[in-house]
Scaffold this motif. Structure first.
Motif, PDB file in Angstrom:
ATOM      1  N   ASP A 227      -4.369 -38.182   3.599  1.00  0.00           N
ATOM      2  CA  ASP A 227      -3.646 -39.437   3.482  1.00  0.00           C
ATOM      3  C   ASP A 227      -2.218 -39.203   2.969  1.00  0.00           C
ATOM      4  OD1 ASP A 227      -3.539 -42.206   3.656  1.00  0.00           O
ATOM      5  OD2 ASP A 227      -3.766 -42.363   1.472  1.00  0.00           O
ATOM      6  N   ALA A 228      -2.103 -38.412   1.935  1.00  0.00           N
ATOM      7  CA  ALA A 228      -0.789 -38.200   1.318  1.00  0.00           C
ATOM      8  C   ALA A 228       0.145 -37.420   2.238  1.00  0.00           C
ATOM      9  CB  ALA A 228      -0.950 -37.463  -0.005  1.00  0.00           C
TER      10      ALA A 228
ATOM     11  N   PRO B  41       5.970 -26.244  16.768  1.00  0.00           N
ATOM     12  CA  PRO B  41       4.900 -26.002  15.800  1.00  0.00           C
ATOM     13  C   PRO B  41       5.384 -25.977  14.357  1.00  0.00           C
ATOM     14  CG  PRO B  41       5.526 -23.972  16.897  1.00  0.00           C
ATOM     15  CD  PRO B  41       6.335 -25.044  17.531  1.00  0.00           C
ATOM     16  N   LYS B  42       4.532 -26.435  13.494  1.00  0.00           N
ATOM     17  CA  LYS B  42       4.825 -26.387  12.063  1.00  0.00           C
ATOM     18  C   LYS B  42       3.865 -25.423  11.376  1.00  0.00           C
ATOM     19  CE  LYS B  42       4.620 -31.017  11.369  1.00  0.00           C
ATOM     20  NZ  LYS B  42       4.709 -31.655  12.677  1.00  0.00           N
ATOM     21  N   ILE B  43       4.293 -24.946  10.208  1.00  0.00           N
ATOM     22  CA  ILE B  43       3.377 -24.225   9.335  1.00  0.00           C
ATOM     23  C   ILE B  43       2.770 -25.263   8.408  1.00  0.00           C
ATOM     24  CG2 ILE B  43       3.225 -22.561   7.451  1.00  0.00           C
ATOM     25  CD1 ILE B  43       3.787 -20.987   9.821  1.00  0.00           C
ATOM     26  N   GLN B  44       1.447 -25.287   8.338  1.00  0.00           N
ATOM     27  CA  GLN B  44       0.778 -26.246   7.462  1.00  0.00           C
ATOM     28  C   GLN B  44       0.177 -25.514   6.279  1.00  0.00           C
ATOM     29  OE1 GLN B  44       0.699 -29.409   7.353  1.00  0.00           O
ATOM     30  NE2 GLN B  44       1.041 -30.219   9.423  1.00  0.00           N
ATOM     31  N   LYS B  45       0.489 -25.988   5.120  1.00  0.00           N
ATOM     32  CA  LYS B  45      -0.242 -25.538   3.936  1.00  0.00           C
ATOM     33  C   LYS B  45       0.036 -26.511   2.813  1.00  0.00           C
ATOM     34  CE  LYS B  45       2.870 -22.678   1.303  1.00  0.00           C
ATOM     35  NZ  LYS B  45       2.632 -23.537   0.131  1.00  0.00           N
ATOM     36  N   CYS B  46      -0.798 -26.458   1.803  1.00  0.00           N
ATOM     37  CA  CYS B  46      -0.625 -27.321   0.640  1.00  0.00           C
ATOM     38  C   CYS B  46       0.753 -27.084   0.032  1.00  0.00           C
ATOM     39  CB  CYS B  46      -1.717 -26.989  -0.379  1.00  0.00           C
ATOM     40  SG  CYS B  46      -1.367 -27.566  -2.043  1.00  0.00           S
ATOM     41  N   ASP B  47       1.454 -28.187  -0.301  1.00  0.00           N
ATOM     42  CA  ASP B  47       2.729 -28.009  -1.002  1.00  0.00           C
ATOM     43  C   ASP B  47       2.676 -28.663  -2.385  1.00  0.00           C
ATOM     44  OD1 ASP B  47       2.809 -30.648  -0.402  1.00  0.00           O
ATOM     45  OD2 ASP B  47       4.742 -30.620   0.613  1.00  0.00           O
ATOM     46  N   MET B  48       1.475 -28.821  -2.881  1.00  0.00           N
ATOM     47  CA  MET B  48       1.227 -29.425  -4.195  1.00  0.00           C
ATOM     48  C   MET B  48       1.880 -30.812  -4.276  1.00  0.00           C
ATOM     49  SD  MET B  48       1.641 -27.817  -8.003  1.00  0.00           S
ATOM     50  CE  MET B  48       1.370 -26.083  -7.827  1.00  0.00           C
ATOM     51  N   CYS B  49       1.940 -31.467  -3.137  1.00  0.00           N
ATOM     52  CA  CYS B  49       2.566 -32.794  -3.055  1.00  0.00           C
ATOM     53  C   CYS B  49       3.952 -32.771  -3.705  1.00  0.00           C
ATOM     54  CB  CYS B  49       1.695 -33.863  -3.711  1.00  0.00           C
ATOM     55  SG  CYS B  49       0.183 -34.198  -2.815  1.00  0.00           S
ATOM     56  N   TYR B  50       4.771 -31.863  -3.226  1.00  0.00           N
ATOM     57  CA  TYR B  50       6.084 -31.662  -3.849  1.00  0.00           C
ATOM     58  C   TYR B  50       6.890 -32.957  -3.922  1.00  0.00           C
ATOM     59  CZ  TYR B  50      10.572 -29.497  -4.890  1.00  0.00           C
ATOM     60  OH  TYR B  50      11.759 -29.147  -5.478  1.00  0.00           O
TER      61      TYR B  50
END
Ligand code: SF4
Ligand code: SF4
Lengths: 384, 287
Positions: B59-60, B158-167
């Protein structure tokens, strides 16, 4: 030239043209639908055939250029003069095409200028170093080769200027080669737990550098045996007779550097205490590479040099080249995440694109050879 | 070898260093150890495996709504459509859950691999990906010891997807979505120092419940995500990786570059001059 034009249906043309056409279609699909549409790459194995073979292996084979220019321009081993141009041309085209193949593998190629124009310098990145060195080395090789272009165009004044730059370009080129040949290995240093321990060690950069010497020279031997047949009409009888002693000399250097390389590999193996791993499938694979494709061709090089046997030297060169392919793929593809659940096997489309790159390079190579004084001797005015 | 090389470098390469990596030599060691990054402590003993954080994350970050999980014990990995997953494991102490996502390493392999600085360690702690810089080479994926960056293979952009700690949430003073919403308080958000203190406290107060180990305190040179668990972390599929930082593995090589760049051309030029004299007579003969 007329002669070459008349022969359109050579076996090479018949095979290469359809492959190139299919390859071009695949490249369009790749940019249209994404890399996943043509490759079998996975999230765990993000670099496959295009990097492991085209770039990493292709650049190793292109190492002949810096070794031969070192021998001729720095050590002044004049007997190798006649193979300088063709080797440099080969090296240059290899960089343009194989390093250029890197562009196909970039997901967002429009940002490729970022690290070049300097708004985002990732100076801590080995890839940054390698990419820059590719670029600079291509320029250095172009300068080394440029007198041939000037001779073709009959540009006498420019020829003089360009010839004057050769030694500087050679010195610069050797330095760049030393660094990026080893840099290609250093790329994988951070993948410490991902590469099979028989192939991962902190000396990968040194291994890649040392092996690029005999990889490049074996390529020179192999390429020479073909060009001397295909382009025989262009080669003066003096150069033709000089070829066998050249091949002999090269085989001696190959044998010597392979010995050093093998010794290094053994040292590292003992140092890392991998005895237990030998008795596994990957261990047998490793032994095959080391014994079948390093030790054996090395012995062949030694033996055939003594016996003056050109045919055997060519066999050794081909074995060595297979060994280099094996080694580079073992580090970059086969041994990379060897433990992953989903193994990576290149798709037929990746193979076709790779062949497209190789065949196109050969087409350009032939185009240049047929026009410029590469194998032919230079025009009289250029010799002074 | 690398030690020798570095010693060698110290003597010879001081000027050389300035040539190629001068800026970074000053900047890099300036103590990622000293900055007190923000991070999250995940407590496996508290997580009940509700998968709520997976939905909050999607969601975020505008990702597709996750598929309902049918069997907890089937190990899933993160991917281009999900930045985090919670997996269950049958362990020596019964079923235990673990949430995986980018670890936000103190010295990230991905960021040091990235040649465009698209992968970037922020001062706040999150490691973020910046699309306008990235060229999609995927070297970050090759280098990350946790295999966390994921690539959209089936996209022309294309994008790189990974957690960004909700920067983006962090910038406005909010906590990451997962940490805000966890109903079981399994996620504790704070500075690394606070996380370590909190973890120690929990272990001391409840030594029977916890294995005495804080995963991420030293792994890969320290990470901003850390794990407390009732069982040995290996039972939860976490990798036993080196304690030292990953970028350090390439330092020896990178440091030797400037000195080679200075010494080798000089050396080659030297030989060139020497052989020139020897060969002069021969050359004159030839021409
Ligand atoms: S876990 Fe991987 S992607 Fe995340 S910061 Fe560390 S190296 Fe980068
Ligand atoms: S894929 Fe993008 S983020 Fe990853 S290393 Fe390459 S340029 Fe950097």
């Amino acid at each position: 030239m007329n002669q070459t034009k008349s022969k359109i249906f050579t076996p090479f043309n018949i095979i290469s043209v359809p492959v190139i056409l299919v390859g071009l279609v695949l490249i369009v699909i790749r940019f249209w639908k994404g890399i996943g549409a043509v490759t079998n790459l996975t999230q765990e194995i993000p670099w496959g055939l295009w990097i492991g073979f085209d770039v990493v292996t292709g650049v190793a084979f292109a190492g002949g250029a810096y070794v031969v220019t070192f021998m001729v321009y720095i050590l002044k081993m004049k007997q190798y003069q006649s193979i300088v141009r063709v080797t440099v041309l080969n090296g240059f085209l290899a960089y343009v095409f194989y390093a250029g193949a890197l562009l196909l593998d970039l997901g967002r190629p429009w940002n490729v200028i970022n690290p070049i124009i300097g708004n985002n310098f990732g100076v801590n990145s080995v890839l940054f170093l390698v990419a820059w060195h590719f670029l600079l080395y291509m320029i250095a090789q172009l300068i080394e080769f440029s007198p041939a272009i000037a001779e073709w165009l009959g540009a006498r004044k420019i020829h003089k200027v360009l010839s004057g730059m050769t030694v500087a370009a050679v010195i610069f080129g050797i330095t760049l080669s030393t660094l990026h040949q080893s840099g290609l290995g250093a790329l994988y240093l951070m993948a410490k737990e991902k590469i099979h321990p028989l192939w991962y060690n902190e000396f990968i950069p040194v291994m890649f550098f040392v092996s690029s010497i005999f990889a490049g020279l074996s390529m020179v031997i192999f390429e020479g045996s073909i060009t001397h047949r295909v382009f025989a009409s262009q080669i003066s009888s003096k150069d033709h007779h000089a070829q066998n002693p050249i091949v002999m000399g090269l085989s001696k250097i190959c044998a010597g550097t392979m010995f050093a390389y093998f010794f290094l590999q053994v040292l590292v193996f003992i140092h890392e205490k991998h005895w237990g791993l030998l008795n596994t499938p990957m261990g047998y694979w490793y032994l095959l590479e080391m014994i079948g494709f390093v030790l054996l061709p090395m012995a062949l090089f030694f033996y055939s040099y003594r016996r003056n046997n050109i045919l055997l030297i060519r066999t050794a060169a081909i074995l060595t080249m297979l060994g280099i392919i094996l080694n580079r793929l073992n580090v970059t593809v086969i041994g990379f995440r060897w433990d992953a659940t989903a193994h990576y096997i290149p798709s037929w489309m990746e193979v076709v694109v790779t062949l497209t790159v190789i065949f196109t390079e050969i087409w350009i190579f032939r185009w240049v050879i047929n026009r410029m004084p590469v194998l032919r001797s230079s025009p009289e005015w250029a010799k002074h | 070898m690398s030690i020798n090389r570095r010693g060698f470098f110290k003597v010879l390469g001081v000027t050389g260093a300035a040539l190629a990596i001068g800026r970074e030599v000053k900047a890099a060691p300036a103590g990622n150890g000293e900055i007190d990054f923000r991070g999250i402590l995940y407590d496996s003993a508290r997580c009940k495996g509700c998968h709520g954080c997976e939905y909050d994350c999607a969601d975020a970050n505008g990702l597709p709504v996750p598929e309902p999980v049918k069997d907890d014990l089937i190990v899933r990995s993160t991917g281009e459509t999900r930045r985090t997953v919670v997996n269950g494991y049958n362990t020596s102490k019964g079923k235990v859950f673990i949430k995986i996502q980018c670890m936000h390493c103190n010295e990230p392999a991905c960021a040091s691999a990235c040649l465009t600085q698209a992968m970037h360690k922020t001062k706040a702690g999150p490691v973020i990906w910046r699309g306008e810089k990235c060229m999609g080479c995927r070297y970050c994926m090759v280098s990350c010891p946790f295999d966390m960056p994921k690539f959209e293979y089936h996209s022309a952009n294309p994008k790189i997807q990974k957690c960004d700690m909700c920067y983006n949430r962090l910038k406005t003073g909010e906590a990451p979505a997962c940490a805000t919403n966890c109903p079981n308080e399994a996620l504790f958000y704070g500075t690394r120092r606070q996380l370590i203190a909190e973890a120690r406290k929990r272990i001391v107060e409840n030594p029977k419940l916890y294995a005495d180990y804080l995963y991420g305190e030293h792994e890969a040179g320290g990470t901003c995500w850390m794990y407390l668990s009732p069982v040995n972390f290996r039972e939860l599929g976490l990798k036993n990786i080196q304690k030292a930082s990953y970028p350090a593995l390439t330092k020896g090589f990178l440091y030797s570059v400037p000195s080679i760049f200075v010494l080798l051309p000089a050396f080659l030029l030297g030989i060139h001059q020497a052989t020139k004299k020897e060969n002069q007579t021969i050359e004159e003969d030839e021409s």
